[in-house]
Design a protein around this motif. Structure first.
Motif, PDB file in Angstrom:
ATOM      1  N   ASN A 130       9.133   4.327   0.123  1.00 52.42           N
ATOM      2  CA  ASN A 130       9.001   5.028   1.411  1.00 52.42           C
ATOM      3  C   ASN A 130      10.313   5.612   1.889  1.00 52.42           C
ATOM      4  OD1 ASN A 130       6.363   5.137   2.133  1.00 52.42           O
ATOM      5  ND2 ASN A 130       6.679   4.083   4.081  1.00 52.42           N
TER       6      ASN A 130
ATOM      7  N   GLY B 194       8.049  11.392  11.283  1.00 55.66           N
ATOM      8  CA  GLY B 194       7.545  10.421  12.279  1.00 55.66           C
ATOM      9  C   GLY B 194       6.525   9.531  11.604  1.00 55.66           C
TER      10      GLY B 194
ATOM     11  N   PHE C 209       7.305  16.773  -0.700  1.00 61.39           N
ATOM     12  CA  PHE C 209       8.214  16.159   0.272  1.00 61.39           C
ATOM     13  C   PHE C 209       9.540  16.905   0.372  1.00 61.39           C
ATOM     14  CE2 PHE C 209       6.241  12.353   2.092  1.00 61.39           C
ATOM     15  CZ  PHE C 209       4.994  12.521   1.488  1.00 61.39           C
TER      16      PHE C 209
ATOM     17  N   GLU D  27       0.862  -1.201   0.000  1.00 61.66           N
ATOM     18  CA  GLU D  27       0.000   0.000   0.000  1.00 61.66           C
ATOM     19  C   GLU D  27       0.891   1.242   0.000  1.00 61.66           C
ATOM     20  OE1 GLU D  27       1.083   1.031   4.116  1.00 61.66           O
ATOM     21  OE2 GLU D  27      -0.128   2.202   2.701  1.00 61.66           O
ATOM     22  N   PHE D  28       0.340   2.320  -0.575  1.00 61.36           N
ATOM     23  CA  PHE D  28       1.069   3.592  -0.601  1.00 61.36           C
ATOM     24  C   PHE D  28       0.167   4.687  -0.050  1.00 61.36           C
ATOM     25  CE2 PHE D  28       4.667   1.936  -2.822  1.00 61.36           C
ATOM     26  CZ  PHE D  28       4.164   0.931  -3.645  1.00 61.36           C
ATOM     27  N   LEU D  29      -0.542   4.391   1.035  1.00 60.52           N
ATOM     28  CA  LEU D  29      -1.541   5.328   1.570  1.00 60.52           C
ATOM     29  C   LEU D  29      -0.900   6.286   2.564  1.00 60.52           C
ATOM     30  CD1 LEU D  29      -4.427   2.772   2.321  1.00 60.52           C
ATOM     31  CD2 LEU D  29      -3.921   3.950   0.173  1.00 60.52           C
ATOM     32  N   ARG D  30      -1.179   7.579   2.397  1.00 60.14           N
ATOM     33  CA  ARG D  30      -0.740   8.562   3.393  1.00 60.14           C
ATOM     34  C   ARG D  30      -1.865   8.807   4.381  1.00 60.14           C
ATOM     35  NH1 ARG D  30      -0.369  13.535   0.123  1.00 60.14           N
ATOM     36  NH2 ARG D  30      -1.850  12.314  -1.107  1.00 60.14           N
ATOM     37  N   GLU D  31      -1.581   8.797   5.651  1.00 57.35           N
ATOM     38  CA  GLU D  31      -2.628   9.099   6.625  1.00 57.35           C
ATOM     39  C   GLU D  31      -3.121  10.526   6.366  1.00 57.35           C
ATOM     40  OE1 GLU D  31      -1.926   8.143  10.700  1.00 57.35           O
ATOM     41  OE2 GLU D  31      -0.981   6.215  10.210  1.00 57.35           O
TER      42      GLU D  31
ATOM     43  N   ARG E 104       7.423  24.463  11.289  1.00 56.67           N
ATOM     44  CA  ARG E 104       6.880  24.051   9.993  1.00 56.67           C
ATOM     45  C   ARG E 104       6.775  25.216   9.011  1.00 56.67           C
ATOM     46  NH1 ARG E 104       6.453  18.348   9.422  1.00 56.67           N
ATOM     47  NH2 ARG E 104       5.940  17.495  11.461  1.00 56.67           N
TER      48      ARG E 104
ATOM     49  N   VAL F  60      12.854  14.169   2.485  1.00 57.48           N
ATOM     50  CA  VAL F  60      12.508  15.053   3.612  1.00 57.48           C
ATOM     51  C   VAL F  60      13.761  15.370   4.429  1.00 57.48           C
ATOM     52  CG1 VAL F  60      11.295  15.099   5.824  1.00 57.48           C
ATOM     53  CG2 VAL F  60      10.111  14.276   3.783  1.00 57.48           C
TER      54      VAL F  60
ATOM     55  N   TYR G  65       1.999  13.460  14.363  1.00 57.47           N
ATOM     56  CA  TYR G  65       3.226  13.465  13.550  1.00 57.47           C
ATOM     57  C   TYR G  65       3.041  14.221  12.246  1.00 57.47           C
ATOM     58  CZ  TYR G  65       1.711   9.863  10.204  1.00 57.47           C
ATOM     59  OH  TYR G  65       1.066   9.162   9.213  1.00 57.47           O
ATOM     60  N   LYS G  66       1.761  14.464  11.888  1.00 55.11           N
ATOM     61  CA  LYS G  66       1.442  15.252  10.693  1.00 55.11           C
ATOM     62  C   LYS G  66      -0.004  15.690  10.847  1.00 55.11           C
ATOM     63  CE  LYS G  66       0.169  12.921   6.963  1.00 55.11           C
ATOM     64  NZ  LYS G  66       0.071  11.968   5.851  1.00 55.11           N
TER      65      LYS G  66
ATOM     66  N   CYS H 133       5.188   4.620   9.550  1.00 54.24           N
ATOM     67  CA  CYS H 133       5.835   3.989   8.387  1.00 54.24           C
ATOM     68  C   CYS H 133       7.284   4.395   8.158  1.00 54.24           C
ATOM     69  CB  CYS H 133       4.995   4.272   7.151  1.00 54.24           C
ATOM     70  SG  CYS H 133       3.380   3.513   7.283  1.00 54.24           S
TER      71      CYS H 133
ATOM     72  N   ASN I 189       9.283  19.885   2.262  1.00 55.26           N
ATOM     73  CA  ASN I 189       8.928  20.839   3.321  1.00 55.26           C
ATOM     74  C   ASN I 189       9.753  20.523   4.569  1.00 55.26           C
ATOM     75  OD1 ASN I 189       6.873  22.052   1.737  1.00 55.26           O
ATOM     76  ND2 ASN I 189       5.555  20.304   2.190  1.00 55.26           N
TER      77      ASN I 189
ATOM     78  N   LYS J 222       8.066  -1.220  -2.272  1.00 59.96           N
ATOM     79  CA  LYS J 222       7.431  -0.509  -1.150  1.00 59.96           C
ATOM     80  C   LYS J 222       8.488   0.166  -0.284  1.00 59.96           C
ATOM     81  CE  LYS J 222       4.818   0.690   2.276  1.00 59.96           C
ATOM     82  NZ  LYS J 222       3.939   1.864   2.218  1.00 59.96           N
TER      83      LYS J 222
HETATM   84  C1  UDX Z   1       3.949   7.546   4.265  1.00 59.31           C
HETATM   85  C2  UDX Z   1       4.023   7.491   2.743  1.00 59.31           C
HETATM   86  O1  UDX Z   1       3.819   8.805   2.224  1.00 59.31           O
HETATM   87  C3  UDX Z   1       2.933   6.556   2.215  1.00 59.31           C
HETATM   88  O2  UDX Z   1       3.030   6.472   0.806  1.00 59.31           O
HETATM   89  C4  UDX Z   1       3.148   5.172   2.845  1.00 59.31           C
HETATM   90  O3  UDX Z   1       2.176   4.250   2.379  1.00 59.31           O
HETATM   91  C5  UDX Z   1       3.062   5.286   4.353  1.00 59.31           C
HETATM   92  O4  UDX Z   1       4.037   6.211   4.841  1.00 59.31           O
HETATM   93  P1  UDX Z   1       2.480   8.760   6.078  1.00 59.31           P
HETATM   94  O5  UDX Z   1       3.421   8.145   7.048  1.00 59.31           O
HETATM   95  O6  UDX Z   1       1.021   8.704   6.329  1.00 59.31           O
HETATM   96  O7  UDX Z   1       2.702   8.091   4.609  1.00 59.31           O
HETATM   97  O8  UDX Z   1       2.836  10.306   6.017  1.00 59.31           O
HETATM   98  P2  UDX Z   1       3.618  11.288   5.041  1.00 59.31           P
HETATM   99  O9  UDX Z   1       2.672  12.298   4.580  1.00 59.31           O
HETATM  100  O10 UDX Z   1       4.399  10.535   4.059  1.00 59.31           O
HETATM  101  O11 UDX Z   1       4.642  11.983   6.082  1.00 59.31           O
HETATM  102  C6  UDX Z   1       5.583  11.172   6.736  1.00 59.31           C
HETATM  103  C7  UDX Z   1       6.416  12.060   7.648  1.00 59.31           C
HETATM  104  O12 UDX Z   1       7.232  12.944   6.865  1.00 59.31           O
HETATM  105  C8  UDX Z   1       5.571  12.952   8.563  1.00 59.31           C
HETATM  106  O13 UDX Z   1       6.184  13.030   9.843  1.00 59.31           O
HETATM  107  C9  UDX Z   1       5.630  14.320   7.891  1.00 59.31           C
HETATM  108  O14 UDX Z   1       5.515  15.388   8.817  1.00 59.31           O
HETATM  109  C10 UDX Z   1       7.020  14.290   7.279  1.00 59.31           C
HETATM  110  N1  UDX Z   1       7.132  15.154   6.113  1.00 59.31           N
HETATM  111  C11 UDX Z   1       6.471  14.830   4.975  1.00 59.31           C
HETATM  112  C12 UDX Z   1       7.938  16.289   6.186  1.00 59.31           C
HETATM  113  O15 UDX Z   1       8.520  16.597   7.224  1.00 59.31           O
HETATM  114  N2  UDX Z   1       8.055  17.080   5.089  1.00 59.31           N
HETATM  115  C13 UDX Z   1       7.398  16.795   3.918  1.00 59.31           C
HETATM  116  O16 UDX Z   1       7.542  17.561   2.958  1.00 59.31           O
HETATM  117  C14 UDX Z   1       6.574  15.641   3.866  1.00 59.31           C
END
Ligand code: UDX
Length: 435
Positions: free
Chosen positions: A211, A260, A252, A151-155, A413, A218, A323-324, A263, A254, A207
């Motif tokens: 990730n 955190g 990605f 899966e590639f789902l972002r929360e 941020r 980042v 964490y986000k 994943c 930022n 996968k």
């Molecule tokens: C991630 C992957 O994006 C997703 O494809 C995979 O299936 C699961 O892991 P997720 O963990 O939900 O998804 O969050 P994501 O939006 O990727 O952010 C991960 C972390 O990176 C967060 O802590 C977020 O704050 C940080 N982040 C992300 C940054 O600090 N800067 C960015 O530009 C993007």
């Protein structure tokens, strides 16, 4: 098609609800009776925008069901997805596969007619081979096949990510299994989503590679931000300008307090371990883990410096704990490192998070929780933005300044415009915004 989802956590529930919305008949199975009871009563156990409505609509349409009985779930199913957790093993950093293998065994025991066992849990290379051996101990080999479908789902964006994926990755061997997987994802294929068919091991590696590359991207911009603070550059302009290069892309990039979630931290550790075991160590990834861990601690120094060199006896207001944004998930959140260290340095912490407060309260002893952002700021000696919830972006800055005892803002941020903040008389400290 009838589909069983084994594990109704974040991935199983979102994937199951979306597959039901495509028209499949889906049964989500979970051992947690309270969770299943809540789902059958129409309550979603996780916060994910749009999920409650999607689940309810498909339950009403008679396409989505919940049960604790795996045999009931597997009855007539042509595919059984394994969507259970693969947490980090304490100490060594590898993925804990026991829940995946336990699910494989229970699926094997419940097989009646041909079924494709689809591993959707993020797993080390070779996991599908192990799943195949486990199922084969319990069911004839002509009654099942095993596929990998990471899966590639972002929360916070999971439903969109499932329904409008950049790609679907399917690791499968054998024509029968491939036909089943093709039928499952037919609706997406018709919508033009690229479906990548490959081997199981390659799918498992894709996968991790995806990730960990995102985590690396980042971490790279976070290190550029630190350099900007030394040489006087603006990391937001750097991110914008390099992101215009189509080979790089702006997403990605930022900067923040470090990544955190459930994943990135887990997958970076798992990949380093897997690479070491395969005698092909990935030193870049090993370094990335170390850099990210140290960054969260380094944020405390930034906050202490912004407060004049000490936070002893000071009241620090913290906006954002998860964490986000757009999730209630506190797993590996930078706030879990930053806030305790501020408390150890003598600060009193008051915090607000739109969705994470309930979980954060169990993890952050001694932190006061405010009912809203302005209440959080009242009388504080500094404001620290840890998570970039939209609710914080449009705060009335004059009201913020009036509420604070000291106009100190540490924006981890970069959600506030530095020039405006300084014109208004804030002592504003962002990430990578010049020396
Ligand atoms: C991630 C992957 O994006 C997703 O494809 C995979 O299936 C699961 O892991 P997720 O963990 O939900 O998804 O969050 P994501 O939006 O990727 O952010 C991960 C972390 O990176 C967060 O802590 C977020 O704050 C940080 N982040 C992300 C940054 O600090 N800067 C960015 O530009 C993007």
């Amino acid at each position: 098609m009838r589909i069983a989802m084994i594990g109704s956590g974040y991935v199983g529930l979102v994937s199951g609800a979306c597959l039901a919305d495509f028209g499949h008949e889906v049964v989500c199975v979970d051992k947690d009776e309270a969770k299943i009871a809540a789902l059958n009563a129409g309550q979603s156990p996780i916060y994910e925008p749009g999920l409650s409505e999607l689940v309810a609509a498909n339950q009403r349409a008679g396409r989505l069901f919940f049960t604790t009985d795996i045999r009931e779930g597997m009855r007539g199913a042509q595919a059984a997805f394994i969507c259970v957790g693969t947490p980090t093993l304490p100490g060594e950093g590898g993925a804990d596969m026991r829940y995946v293998y336990q699910a494989a065994g229970e699926i094997g025991d419940a097989i009646e007619t041909f079924v494709v066992v689809v591993n959707k849990s993020t797993s080390p290379i070779g996991a599908c081979d192990a799943i195949e051996s486990i199922v084969a101990e319990r069911a004839p080999r002509d009654k099942f096949a095993v596929a990998s479908n990471p899966e590639f789902l972002r929360e916070g964006a999971a439903i969109d990510d499932f329904k409008q994926p950049d790609r679907v990755v399917i690791g499968v061997e054998g024509e029968a299994a491939r036909r089943v997987m093709r039928e499952i994802y037919q609706p997406l294929e018709r919508n033009g989503s690229p479906i990548v068919y490959t081997t199981r091991r390659t799918a498992e590696l894709i996968k991790y590679a995806a990730n960990v590359f995102l985590a690396m991207k980042v971490t790279f911009i976070n290190e550029i931000a630190d350099l900007c603070e030394r040489v006087g550059g603006d990391v937001m302009d750097v991110a914008h300008a390099i992101g215009l290069d189509k080979r790089i892309g702006r997403r990605f990039l930022n900067p923040g307090p470090g990544f955190g979630g459930s994943c990135f931290p887990k997958d970076t550790l798992a990949l380093t371990k897997l690479a070491i075991d395969a005698r092909s160590p990935m030193r870049l990834v090993e370094t990335l883990v170390d850099v990210n861990d140290k960054r969260k601690v380094a944020m405390v120094g930034k906050i202490v410096r912004a407060c004049g060199g000490s936070v002893k006896g000071k009241r620090i207001a913290v906006l954002g704990l998860t964490y986000k944004p757009n999730t209630d998930d506190m797993r590996d959140a930078p706030s879990l490192v930053i806030l305790p260290l501020l408390q150890q340095a003598g600060a009193t912490i008051v915090a607000f998070d739109p969705e994470g407060a309930a979980q954060a309260a169990k993890l952050l002893p001694g932190v006061e929780f405010a009912s809203g952002p302005y209440a959080c700021l009242e009388g504080a000696d500094a404001l620290v933005v840890v998570t970039e919830w939209d609710a914080f972006r449009a705060l009335d800055l004059a009201r913020v300044k009036a509420a604070l005892r000291e106009p100190v803002v540490v924006d981890l941020r970069n959600i506030y415009p530095q020039s405006v903040m300084r014109e208004m008389g804030f002592k504003y400290v962002g990430i990578g915004r010049g020396a």
